[in-house]
Design a protein around this motif. Sequence first.
Motif, mmCIF file in Angstrom:
data_model
loop_
_atom_site.group_PDB
_atom_site.id
_atom_site.type_symbol
_atom_site.label_atom_id
_atom_site.label_comp_id
_atom_site.label_asym_id
_atom_site.label_seq_id
_atom_site.Cartn_x
_atom_site.Cartn_y
_atom_site.Cartn_z
ATOM 1 N N GLY A 196 -16.635 10.581 -7.249
ATOM 2 C CA GLY A 196 -17.089 11.353 -7.092
ATOM 3 C C GLY A 196 -18.916 12.294 -7.883
ATOM 4 N N TYR A 197 -19.707 10.760 -7.544
ATOM 5 C CA TYR A 197 -20.909 11.401 -8.645
ATOM 6 C C TYR A 197 -22.038 11.483 -6.768
ATOM 7 C CZ TYR A 197 -19.274 8.907 -12.685
ATOM 8 O OH TYR A 197 -18.585 8.626 -13.600
ATOM 9 N N TRP A 198 -21.350 12.620 -6.183
ATOM 10 C CA TRP A 198 -22.450 12.742 -4.764
ATOM 11 C C TRP A 198 -23.808 12.952 -5.318
ATOM 12 C CZ3 TRP A 198 -24.523 17.180 -4.892
ATOM 13 C CH2 TRP A 198 -24.160 18.217 -5.306
ATOM 14 N N TRP A 199 -23.835 13.671 -6.430
ATOM 15 C CA TRP A 199 -25.684 13.854 -6.459
ATOM 16 C C TRP A 199 -26.178 12.835 -6.952
ATOM 17 C CZ3 TRP A 199 -21.482 15.273 -9.529
ATOM 18 C CH2 TRP A 199 -20.827 13.870 -10.602
ATOM 19 N N ARG A 200 -25.916 11.456 -6.860
ATOM 20 C CA ARG A 200 -26.560 10.453 -6.887
ATOM 21 C C ARG A 200 -27.047 9.561 -5.830
ATOM 22 N NH1 ARG A 200 -26.077 8.331 -12.959
ATOM 23 N NH2 ARG A 200 -27.611 6.293 -12.093
ATOM 24 N N GLN A 201 -26.730 10.421 -4.547
ATOM 25 C CA GLN A 201 -26.889 10.353 -2.621
ATOM 26 C C GLN A 201 -28.545 9.934 -2.803
ATOM 27 O OE1 GLN A 201 -23.943 10.534 0.060
ATOM 28 N NE2 GLN A 201 -23.893 11.975 -1.280
ATOM 29 N N ARG A 202 -28.986 8.713 -1.818
ATOM 30 C CA ARG A 202 -30.484 8.537 -1.944
ATOM 31 C C ARG A 202 -30.381 8.803 -0.660
ATOM 32 N NH1 ARG A 202 -34.044 4.096 -3.010
ATOM 33 N NH2 ARG A 202 -35.594 5.176 -2.477
ATOM 34 N N PRO A 203 -31.191 10.149 0.024
ATOM 35 C CA PRO A 203 -31.816 10.741 1.368
ATOM 36 C C PRO A 203 -32.092 8.956 2.106
ATOM 37 C CG PRO A 203 -32.688 12.017 0.070
ATOM 38 C CD PRO A 203 -31.800 11.026 -1.025
ATOM 39 N N ILE A 204 -31.490 9.061 2.753
ATOM 40 C CA ILE A 204 -32.165 8.007 3.910
ATOM 41 C C ILE A 204 -33.026 8.258 3.931
ATOM 42 C CG2 ILE A 204 -31.327 6.446 5.701
ATOM 43 C CD1 ILE A 204 -29.540 6.172 3.657
ATOM 44 N N ILE A 205 -33.833 8.880 4.637
ATOM 45 C CA ILE A 205 -35.494 9.084 5.342
ATOM 46 C C ILE A 205 -36.101 8.673 4.470
ATOM 47 C CG2 ILE A 205 -35.519 11.660 4.864
ATOM 48 C CD1 ILE A 205 -36.856 11.836 7.421
ATOM 49 N N LYS A 206 -35.633 9.340 3.015
ATOM 50 C CA LYS A 206 -36.404 8.687 1.564
ATOM 51 C C LYS A 206 -37.004 7.595 1.814
ATOM 52 C CE LYS A 206 -36.661 13.088 -0.610
ATOM 53 N NZ LYS A 206 -36.037 13.756 -2.167
ATOM 54 N N ILE A 207 -35.691 6.296 1.295
ATOM 55 C CA ILE A 207 -36.074 5.383 1.695
ATOM 56 C C ILE A 207 -36.655 4.971 3.087
ATOM 57 C CG2 ILE A 207 -35.063 2.973 1.526
ATOM 58 C CD1 ILE A 207 -31.880 4.803 1.178
ATOM 59 N N TYR A 208 -36.320 5.460 3.969
ATOM 60 C CA TYR A 208 -37.289 4.802 5.027
ATOM 61 C C TYR A 208 -38.311 4.897 4.798
ATOM 62 C CZ TYR A 208 -39.060 4.400 9.737
ATOM 63 O OH TYR A 208 -39.800 4.216 11.020
ATOM 64 N N LYS A 209 -38.951 6.169 4.519
ATOM 65 C CA LYS A 209 -40.733 6.301 3.920
ATOM 66 C C LYS A 209 -41.098 5.454 3.038
ATOM 67 C CE LYS A 209 -40.801 11.246 6.149
ATOM 68 N NZ LYS A 209 -41.097 12.274 5.885
ATOM 69 N N GLN A 210 -40.390 5.563 1.953
ATOM 70 C CA GLN A 210 -40.718 3.991 0.840
ATOM 71 C C GLN A 210 -41.390 2.613 1.387
ATOM 72 O OE1 GLN A 210 -38.132 4.450 -2.686
ATOM 73 N NE2 GLN A 210 -38.891 2.980 -3.709
ATOM 74 N N HIS A 211 -39.748 2.689 2.051
ATOM 75 C CA HIS A 211 -40.231 0.774 2.241
ATOM 76 C C HIS A 211 -40.600 0.763 3.673
ATOM 77 C CE1 HIS A 211 -37.988 0.219 -1.742
ATOM 78 N NE2 HIS A 211 -37.995 1.416 -1.624
ATOM 79 N N PHE A 212 -40.781 2.191 4.498
ATOM 80 C CA PHE A 212 -40.899 1.270 5.754
ATOM 81 C C PHE A 212 -41.810 2.463 7.103
ATOM 82 C CE2 PHE A 212 -36.317 -0.139 4.475
ATOM 83 C CZ PHE A 212 -37.278 -1.384 4.008
ATOM 84 N N ALA A 213 -42.564 2.850 6.238
ATOM 85 C CA ALA A 213 -43.287 3.746 7.157
ATOM 86 C C ALA A 213 -43.718 2.786 8.281
ATOM 87 C CB ALA A 213 -44.180 4.422 6.081
ATOM 88 N N GLN A 214 -44.363 1.520 7.478
ATOM 89 C CA GLN A 214 -45.385 1.101 9.308
ATOM 90 C C GLN A 214 -44.561 0.567 10.099
ATOM 91 O OE1 GLN A 214 -47.992 1.953 9.382
ATOM 92 N NE2 GLN A 214 -47.732 3.180 7.296
ATOM 93 N N SER A 215 -42.764 0.528 9.944
ATOM 94 C CA SER A 215 -41.583 -0.176 10.996
ATOM 95 C C SER A 215 -41.427 0.679 12.427
ATOM 96 C CB SER A 215 -40.209 -0.375 10.464
ATOM 97 O OG SER A 215 -40.815 -1.237 9.205
ATOM 98 N N ASN A 216 -40.856 0.163 12.380
ATOM 99 C CA ASN A 216 -40.858 0.793 14.135
ATOM 100 C C ASN A 216 -39.574 2.245 14.564
ATOM 101 O OD1 ASN A 216 -39.504 1.952 16.998
ATOM 102 N ND2 ASN A 216 -39.848 -0.721 17.926
ATOM 103 N N THR A 217 -40.527 3.376 14.278
ATOM 104 C CA THR A 217 -39.411 4.270 14.417
ATOM 105 C C THR A 217 -37.754 4.076 15.028
ATOM 106 O OG1 THR A 217 -40.163 5.639 15.931
ATOM 107 C CG2 THR A 217 -41.120 6.179 13.802
#
Length: 298
Positions: free
Chosen positions: A254-275
């Motif tokens: 019941g805390y759907w608003w606490r979900q994190r956009p996956i793309i933001k996680i990707y950009k934050q940590h793995f911007a240089q990784s294989n897309t």
Amino acid sequence: MFRVIFGEDKRIFDLKFSLIVPFHNNADEDRRDMLNVLLRSLPDRGDLEVIFVDDHSSLEWSPSVVFKKTKVTVLKNSPDRKFAGTARNTGLENAKGEFVFFADSDDYFTDVLDDFLDFILSDNSHDVYGFLTTSVFQDGSLGTRHVDICKKMESVEQDRDGLGLCTIHVPFGKVIRRDLIEKNALRFSDSRASNDSVFSVSLGLLKPSFAFSNKVCYVVRQGNPSLTTRKSPEIVKARLRIAREVNELYKRNGYWWRQRPIIKIYKQHFAQSNTTIFKDAFLLPLSHPSEIVFLLGS
């Protein structure tokens, strides 16, 4: 499962604390000695057991530190289990203490830990006790990894949803009542990376009673090669999959608003990784059409 116990055996009902330490591939002497450094940082007390779990290391290891009171056990992870998460689960399945806490094999504790454990016994009214950490680089200078962790620990009780513990994904920094873990079947993921995230979020969602000490009890060695700093395709893929599992946990509770956009996680940590790795995160079916918002970001 192979078990070796060092030191005299202690009666089970005397144990109050179980420290669980997974380790893997400590082939060189420097890495292997870190385990003994961790041991030497611990207090010698009859209510403490230390459980090392060997996750298929290339060389055998046995502790060079001998305690008069603390019991040290070395277990081997089962052949069908691998990675640190399952090693911690093996430790949990063998722990006898009223409380459990975790350490990484290349870190160590400060002298304050002894007093902190005494405080827990004198209070004994909460399910989770938090403490501060610090970090050091290999040259001994002050690190930076602890800064964000400490900020989150200090603000646990200020979280608007009462879910402050959900934000602390690292396994260390918390002493947890074992009964709470077992009653709720909390376990670490078998993922190659981020295996502590689901455990930590699941713990936080229980909203356990929490007490916090501003004493620094734990030191993180920063700069040693670890899953925290490596970004191989397998590790990136594992982190993205775990991020989706965490989002599902929030939504299911019941805390759907606490979900994190996956793309933001990707950009934050793995911007240089294989897309192409990022594309793999979308191969799992959506549990609900609205999840696309948390995959792509709003």
